[in-house]
Design an enzyme around this catalytic site. Structure first.
Site, mmCIF file in Angstrom:
data_model
loop_
_atom_site.group_PDB
_atom_site.id
_atom_site.type_symbol
_atom_site.label_atom_id
_atom_site.label_comp_id
_atom_site.label_asym_id
_atom_site.label_seq_id
_atom_site.Cartn_x
_atom_site.Cartn_y
_atom_site.Cartn_z
ATOM 1 N N GLY A 9 -12.315 52.397 72.439
ATOM 2 C CA GLY A 9 -12.786 51.811 73.699
ATOM 3 C C GLY A 9 -12.600 50.300 73.623
ATOM 4 O O GLY A 9 -11.837 49.791 72.786
ATOM 5 N N LYS A 78 -19.224 55.437 72.286
ATOM 6 C CA LYS A 78 -20.432 55.345 73.108
ATOM 7 C C LYS A 78 -21.563 56.102 72.382
ATOM 8 O O LYS A 78 -21.295 57.121 71.709
ATOM 9 C CB LYS A 78 -20.174 55.980 74.475
ATOM 10 C CG LYS A 78 -19.188 55.174 75.311
ATOM 11 C CD LYS A 78 -19.835 53.916 75.852
ATOM 12 C CE LYS A 78 -18.869 53.144 76.715
ATOM 13 N NZ LYS A 78 -19.464 51.890 77.207
ATOM 14 N N LYS A 186 -31.555 42.767 71.005
ATOM 15 C CA LYS A 186 -30.433 43.037 71.918
ATOM 16 C C LYS A 186 -30.823 44.132 72.913
ATOM 17 O O LYS A 186 -30.465 44.090 74.088
ATOM 18 C CB LYS A 186 -29.193 43.444 71.113
ATOM 19 C CG LYS A 186 -28.049 43.946 71.998
ATOM 20 C CD LYS A 186 -26.741 43.251 71.766
ATOM 21 C CE LYS A 186 -25.721 43.527 72.852
ATOM 22 N NZ LYS A 186 -24.601 44.328 72.438
ATOM 23 N N ASN A 204 -23.544 40.365 86.059
ATOM 24 C CA ASN A 204 -24.799 39.980 85.390
ATOM 25 C C ASN A 204 -25.493 38.799 86.069
ATOM 26 O O ASN A 204 -26.704 38.819 86.299
ATOM 27 C CB ASN A 204 -24.534 39.614 83.930
ATOM 28 C CG ASN A 204 -23.997 40.792 83.130
ATOM 29 O OD1 ASN A 204 -23.919 41.904 83.644
ATOM 30 N ND2 ASN A 204 -23.616 40.551 81.893
ATOM 31 N N ASN A 254 -19.659 38.606 83.935
ATOM 32 C CA ASN A 254 -19.426 39.897 83.252
ATOM 33 C C ASN A 254 -19.768 41.082 84.123
ATOM 34 O O ASN A 254 -20.797 41.083 84.811
ATOM 35 C CB ASN A 254 -20.355 40.028 82.035
ATOM 36 C CG ASN A 254 -19.715 39.566 80.761
ATOM 37 O OD1 ASN A 254 -18.981 38.601 80.788
ATOM 38 N ND2 ASN A 254 -20.013 40.248 79.681
ATOM 39 N N SER A 257 -21.388 46.597 80.476
ATOM 40 C CA SER A 257 -20.759 47.825 79.966
ATOM 41 C C SER A 257 -21.207 49.036 80.787
ATOM 42 O O SER A 257 -20.421 49.955 81.031
ATOM 43 C CB SER A 257 -21.103 48.006 78.487
ATOM 44 O OG SER A 257 -22.493 47.960 78.300
HETATM 45 O O1 PAF Z 1 -23.718 45.774 77.591
HETATM 46 C C1 PAF Z 1 -23.293 44.669 77.996
HETATM 47 O O2 PAF Z 1 -22.525 44.557 78.962
HETATM 48 C C2 PAF Z 1 -23.684 43.407 77.229
HETATM 49 O O3 PAF Z 1 -24.478 43.795 76.141
HETATM 50 C C3 PAF Z 1 -24.404 42.344 78.053
HETATM 51 C C4 PAF Z 1 -25.114 41.376 77.132
HETATM 52 C C5 PAF Z 1 -25.397 42.919 79.037
HETATM 53 C C6 PAF Z 1 -23.396 41.464 78.749
HETATM 54 O O4 PAF Z 1 -22.654 42.098 79.731
#
Ligand code: PAF
Length: 312
Positions: A9, A78, A186, A204, A254, A257
């Site tokens: 991935g 995953k 995290k 985000n 971003n 994910s």
């Molecule tokens: O899962 C994700 O996308 C990342 O861990 C994060 C920090 C939320 C940034 O996109």
């Protein structure tokens, strides 16, 4: 060192390509699908982002026997595929093989321990951002730090060696004596961001521009922090809400994910993030209504996307 990265991935391709490019180690990518592995071994891994774009030649296979015993196996599948991945790596793991998870969420270390015993398992967290662009094609979306460690806090020579090779590959890696703290720190960030982006389809940063959304984020984080406190886990920051909001700003463009998974009609890691908070909280009698709603909504979106694809 022979290193096998499991799961081609976004993160798996990113790590395998940099290890191959910047170290002298023997690198393999192990995939569950033979046709995808064949394509990667023919075309290599294409990386976009800092220093790119460039293509790295890669040994890839779906047959673990092609690889043989590895010194280090890095699990990048995953989280819902960890159990299957464990069954798939039996032929490349010996008593001396280190097995490192760099996956999102919590629960993966336990699954690895159940299969291989805690002595070989190394937990880890990476904050590198990577976006899957297609088979063997990823974009390095942002650099971050990486931390690894043993659940029991021991800092062995073998762990320093793993940190050294990752650092050489461009993933600046620290060794922690309190990896639980790193993993949960995290997890709290992912709890505040991922489900909300998957539900709202926002990047985000945009989560902070909508007051209602920001409020839900704060409530989800507050619930998760109650679990952390009860479990006596020390977070790496003092103000969890401020931390989650600062990650939103730092990764503002971003596509998280989880939103990437929804947009590609893939299963998400919700059970290992907000769902994991709900399960852990239940065992401690802590109410988590916001995380329950977020988990149910993401599962509903997953199911409705799948149904729509079936109807087409
Ligand atoms: O899962 C994700 O996308 C990342 O861990 C994060 C920090 C939320 C940034 O996109």
């Amino acid at each position: 060192m022979k290193i096998t990265v499991v799961g081609p991935g976004a993160l798996g391709c990113l790590i395998a390509a940099h290890l191959k490019n910047k170290t002298k180690e023997e690198i393999w990518l192990l995939d569950e699908f033979a046709d995808r592995a064949r394509k990667i071994s023919l075309d290599g891994v294409r990386l976009e982002g800092p220093g790119g774009p460039f293509t790295v030649k890669m040994n890839a296979t779906a047959n673990a026997k092609d690889i043989g015993i590895s010194d280090l196996v890095i699990i990048c599948v995953k989280s819902y595929s960890t159990d299957d991945a464990c069954k798939g790596i039996k032929d490349i793991v010996s008593e001396k093989t280190g097995i490192l998870t760099l996956q999102n969420g919590i629960g993966n270390v336990q699954i690895l321990n159940d299969h291989f015993g805690p002595d070989r398992v190394i937990a880890g967290v990476t904050n590198h951002g990577s976006t899957y662009m297609g088979t063997g094609h990823v974009r390095h979306a942002g650099k971050g730090d990486t931390t690894i460690g043993k659940a029991d806090g021991r800092v062995l020579g073998a762990i320093r060696e793993v940190a050294g090779v990752l650092t050489k590959a461009g993933f600046e890696t620290k060794v922690s004596r309190d990896i639980d703290s790193v993993v949960w720190s995290k997890l709290i960030v992912n709890t505040g961001i991922n489900a909300l982006t998957a539900i709202t389809c926002l990047n985000n940063g945009a989560l902070l521009e909508h007051e209602g959304c920001r409020q839900i984020m704060r409530s989800a984080v507050q619930e998760a922090v109650k679990v952390v406190k009860r479990k006596r886990i020390k977070l790496m920051y003092d103000d969890p809400i401020q931390k989650v909001e600062s990650v939103c700003r730092a990764t503002s463009s971003n596509v998280s994910s989880m939103l990437q998974d929804i947009l590609s009609n893939n299963k998400t890691e919700i059970d290992f993030i907000n769902g994991a908070i709900v399960r852990q909280a239940k065992a401690l009698n802590i109410p988590t209504p916001v995380n329950e709603v977020l988990t149910s909504l993401v599962k509903t979106i997953e199911e409705s996307c799948k149904a729509r694809v079936r109807e087409k």
